[in-house]
Motif scaffolding. Sequence first.
Motif, PDB file in Angstrom:
ATOM      1  N   GLU A   1      36.005  35.123  23.177  1.00 39.54           N
ATOM      2  CA  GLU A   1      36.901  36.129  22.624  1.00 39.54           C
ATOM      3  C   GLU A   1      38.085  35.398  21.994  1.00 39.54           C
ATOM      4  O   GLU A   1      38.468  34.332  22.458  1.00 39.54           O
ATOM      5  N   PRO A   2      38.670  35.986  20.964  1.00 32.60           N
ATOM      6  CA  PRO A   2      39.870  35.359  20.385  1.00 32.60           C
ATOM      7  C   PRO A   2      40.986  35.273  21.438  1.00 32.60           C
ATOM      8  O   PRO A   2      41.137  36.187  22.247  1.00 32.60           O
ATOM      9  N   VAL A   3      41.734  34.196  21.417  1.00 32.41           N
ATOM     10  CA  VAL A   3      42.787  34.021  22.412  1.00 32.41           C
ATOM     11  C   VAL A   3      44.191  34.188  21.841  1.00 32.41           C
ATOM     12  O   VAL A   3      45.165  33.870  22.507  1.00 32.41           O
ATOM     13  N   ASP A   4      44.301  34.708  20.642  1.00 32.82           N
ATOM     14  CA  ASP A   4      45.600  34.831  19.988  1.00 32.82           C
ATOM     15  C   ASP A   4      46.633  35.564  20.840  1.00 32.82           C
ATOM     16  O   ASP A   4      47.782  35.161  20.928  1.00 32.82           O
ATOM     17  N   ASP A   5      46.222  36.662  21.458  1.00 33.65           N
ATOM     18  CA  ASP A   5      47.167  37.485  22.209  1.00 33.65           C
ATOM     19  C   ASP A   5      47.004  37.337  23.717  1.00 33.65           C
ATOM     20  O   ASP A   5      47.534  38.139  24.474  1.00 33.65           O
ATOM     21  N   TRP A   6      46.264  36.352  24.155  1.00 31.14           N
ATOM     22  CA  TRP A   6      46.037  36.167  25.583  1.00 31.14           C
ATOM     23  C   TRP A   6      47.272  35.592  26.256  1.00 31.14           C
ATOM     24  O   TRP A   6      48.065  34.880  25.651  1.00 31.14           O
TER      25      TRP A   6
END
Length: 72
Positions: free
Chosen positions: A38-43
Amino acid sequence: IVMNAANEVAVAAFLDRRIGFNDIATLVESTMDALPGEPVDDWNLEQVLQTDHRARRLATQLAEQRDLGRVT
């Protein structure tokens, strides 16, 4: 995150002679297939650590399933 965690578990299992060298890639691939990225941009850090933990747990289980008692 998943690939790195699975690779570390797989290499450790290989060095412990629980899986063969060629099993490393298979174990990493199987872990990645089961836990898609999953994209981790906002993690946040907690999400990263949880993903790492899940991947390591699954990779360890897969390594145990592949454990053939190898001593070569």
